[in-house]
Design a protein around this motif. Structure first.
Motif, PDB file in Angstrom:
ATOM      1  N   MET A 174       0.853  -1.192   0.000  1.00 16.88           N
ATOM      2  CA  MET A 174       0.000   0.000   0.000  1.00 16.88           C
ATOM      3  C   MET A 174       0.892   1.248   0.000  1.00 16.88           C
ATOM      4  O   MET A 174       1.870   1.320   0.734  1.00 16.88           O
ATOM      5  N   ALA A 175       0.561   2.209  -0.831  1.00  8.23           N
ATOM      6  CA  ALA A 175       1.379   3.411  -0.972  1.00  8.23           C
ATOM      7  C   ALA A 175       1.324   4.265   0.285  1.00  8.23           C
ATOM      8  O   ALA A 175       0.304   4.336   0.975  1.00  8.23           O
ATOM      9  N   ASN A 176       2.435   4.915   0.566  1.00  8.28           N
ATOM     10  CA  ASN A 176       2.531   5.847   1.689  1.00  8.28           C
ATOM     11  C   ASN A 176       2.684   7.250   1.112  1.00  8.28           C
ATOM     12  O   ASN A 176       3.631   7.512   0.381  1.00  8.28           O
ATOM     13  N   GLN A 177       1.759   8.142   1.441  1.00  7.12           N
ATOM     14  CA  GLN A 177       1.766   9.443   0.781  1.00  7.12           C
ATOM     15  C   GLN A 177       2.941  10.329   1.171  1.00  7.12           C
ATOM     16  O   GLN A 177       3.282  11.264   0.446  1.00  7.12           O
ATOM     17  N   ARG A 178       3.594  10.024   2.281  1.00 10.10           N
ATOM     18  CA  ARG A 178       4.762  10.808   2.679  1.00 10.10           C
ATOM     19  C   ARG A 178       6.063  10.250   2.109  1.00 10.10           C
ATOM     20  O   ARG A 178       6.993  11.006   1.823  1.00 10.10           O
ATOM     21  N   ARG A 179       6.122   8.948   1.940  1.00  9.27           N
ATOM     22  CA  ARG A 179       7.392   8.322   1.586  1.00  9.27           C
ATOM     23  C   ARG A 179       7.481   7.858   0.129  1.00  9.27           C
ATOM     24  O   ARG A 179       8.563   7.501  -0.329  1.00  9.27           O
ATOM     25  N   ASP A 180       6.355   7.838  -0.573  1.00 12.64           N
ATOM     26  CA  ASP A 180       6.358   7.247  -1.909  1.00 12.64           C
ATOM     27  C   ASP A 180       6.059   8.268  -3.012  1.00 12.64           C
ATOM     28  O   ASP A 180       5.563   9.369  -2.749  1.00 12.64           O
ATOM     29  N   VAL A 181       6.361   7.847  -4.225  1.00 13.35           N
ATOM     30  CA  VAL A 181       5.997   8.597  -5.426  1.00 13.35           C
ATOM     31  C   VAL A 181       5.292   7.646  -6.380  1.00 13.35           C
ATOM     32  O   VAL A 181       5.537   6.438  -6.370  1.00 13.35           O
ATOM     33  N   PHE A 182       4.411   8.218  -7.194  1.00 17.33           N
ATOM     34  CA  PHE A 182       3.716   7.445  -8.215  1.00 17.33           C
ATOM     35  C   PHE A 182       4.413   7.655  -9.556  1.00 17.33           C
ATOM     36  O   PHE A 182       4.726   8.786  -9.934  1.00 17.33           O
ATOM     37  N   GLY A 208      -7.556  13.196  -3.004  1.00 18.30           N
ATOM     38  CA  GLY A 208      -6.181  12.744  -3.140  1.00 18.30           C
ATOM     39  C   GLY A 208      -6.081  11.610  -4.151  1.00 18.30           C
ATOM     40  O   GLY A 208      -6.938  10.721  -4.186  1.00 18.30           O
ATOM     41  N   VAL A 209      -5.038  11.640  -4.962  1.00 18.21           N
ATOM     42  CA  VAL A 209      -4.846  10.555  -5.940  1.00 18.21           C
ATOM     43  C   VAL A 209      -4.779   9.218  -5.224  1.00 18.21           C
ATOM     44  O   VAL A 209      -5.351   8.216  -5.680  1.00 18.21           O
ATOM     45  N   ILE A 210      -4.126   9.166  -4.063  1.00 19.74           N
ATOM     46  CA  ILE A 210      -3.944   7.925  -3.324  1.00 19.74           C
ATOM     47  C   ILE A 210      -5.265   7.337  -2.830  1.00 19.74           C
ATOM     48  O   ILE A 210      -5.347   6.146  -2.532  1.00 19.74           O
ATOM     49  N   GLU A 211      -6.316   8.164  -2.771  1.00 15.33           N
ATOM     50  CA  GLU A 211      -7.618   7.670  -2.341  1.00 15.33           C
ATOM     51  C   GLU A 211      -8.229   6.723  -3.367  1.00 15.33           C
ATOM     52  O   GLU A 211      -9.046   5.861  -3.020  1.00 15.33           O
ATOM     53  N   LEU A 212      -7.848   6.874  -4.625  1.00 15.74           N
ATOM     54  CA  LEU A 212      -8.467   6.095  -5.698  1.00 15.74           C
ATOM     55  C   LEU A 212      -7.479   5.255  -6.493  1.00 15.74           C
ATOM     56  O   LEU A 212      -7.865   4.283  -7.136  1.00 15.74           O
ATOM     57  N   ILE A 213      -6.216   5.644  -6.468  1.00 18.80           N
ATOM     58  CA  ILE A 213      -5.209   4.986  -7.299  1.00 18.80           C
ATOM     59  C   ILE A 213      -4.027   4.556  -6.441  1.00 18.80           C
ATOM     60  O   ILE A 213      -3.390   5.391  -5.809  1.00 18.80           O
ATOM     61  N   GLU A 214      -3.730   3.263  -6.421  1.00 15.55           N
ATOM     62  CA  GLU A 214      -2.546   2.835  -5.679  1.00 15.55           C
ATOM     63  C   GLU A 214      -1.961   1.516  -6.164  1.00 15.55           C
ATOM     64  O   GLU A 214      -0.914   1.088  -5.679  1.00 15.55           O
ATOM     65  N   GLU A 215      -2.565   0.848  -7.138  1.00 14.96           N
ATOM     66  CA  GLU A 215      -2.045  -0.418  -7.618  1.00 14.96           C
ATOM     67  C   GLU A 215      -1.527  -0.280  -9.044  1.00 14.96           C
ATOM     68  O   GLU A 215      -2.197   0.292  -9.915  1.00 14.96           O
TER      69      GLU A 215
END
Length: 202
Positions: free
Chosen positions: A1-9, A89-96
């Protein structure tokens, strides 16, 4: 699962209905809203961000198609509800990896893009984001008339005997050519600065 502080898309952006393809690959912070992503797409593609835009994203659990952009308070359009891009937030809908969604810019010319999440990567300390990693070909000039107008524009520019050659050569932005693109030339604006320019507020 993506971490919004530590990751980039890592996203691939492809402009649809044009061959050879016009595409970009970019890295953006996982903390970005859809409004922030819109700004990054504009900068990476080379658009000038003075037309309306909309994302169409499937809600992960229900599959409902969500429209995300600038809400229409004037009652124009189809009446479908548009969620504010700055509030989602992008992470709310996109993370895989492999998830794809649509982005349209300029409803008159109708520039439709397919955005695909290539992967989620850890931020590199000291590195600035967004970044444009790769891409091919220049995006069409603003207001050239959609896919049909773009194809006619390129045809005329490549044919010195075309009756519109001289006029269109003077009309296109200086230095523009359909094959001209360099990832290292992309400069990303601060989304907050762009917001202030657009709306005159923080």
């Amino acid at each position: 699962m993506a971490n919004q502080r530590r990751d980039v898309f890592r996203f691939r952006i492809e402009l649809l209905e044009i061959q050879p393809p016009i595409w970009r690959e970019i890295l953006v912070p996982a903390s970005y809203s859809f409004r922030d992503l819109h700004v990054a797409i504009q900068d990476a593609m080379g658009w000038e961000d003075y037309h309306l835009h909309e994302f169409q994203v499937a809600e992960p659990e229900s599959g409902e198609l969500l429209r995300i952009g600038i809400p229409d308070d004037e009652g124009f359009g189809t009446g479908a509800v548009t969620l504010p891009g700055w509030g989602v937030g992008v992470i709310e809908l996109i993370e895989e990896a492999g998830q794809a969604f649509d982005y349209e810019y300029d409803f008159g010319d109708g520039w439709k893009h397919r955005i695909t999440l290539v992967g989620v990567e850890p931020r590199i300390k000291g590195q600035r984001y967004p970044q444009c990693l790769a891409g091919a070909r220049a995006c069409p000039p603003e207001d050239c008339g959609g896919v049909w107008g773009y194809e006619n524009l390129v045809e005329a520019l490549l044919d010195p005997k075309h009756p519109d050659h001289e006029d269109l050569r003077d009309w296109v932005p200086e230095g523009w050519g359909p094959e001209i693109f360099g990832a290292s030339d992309v400069r990303f604006d601060n989304p907050r600065r762009r917001w202030k320019l657009a709306f005159g507020e923080e």
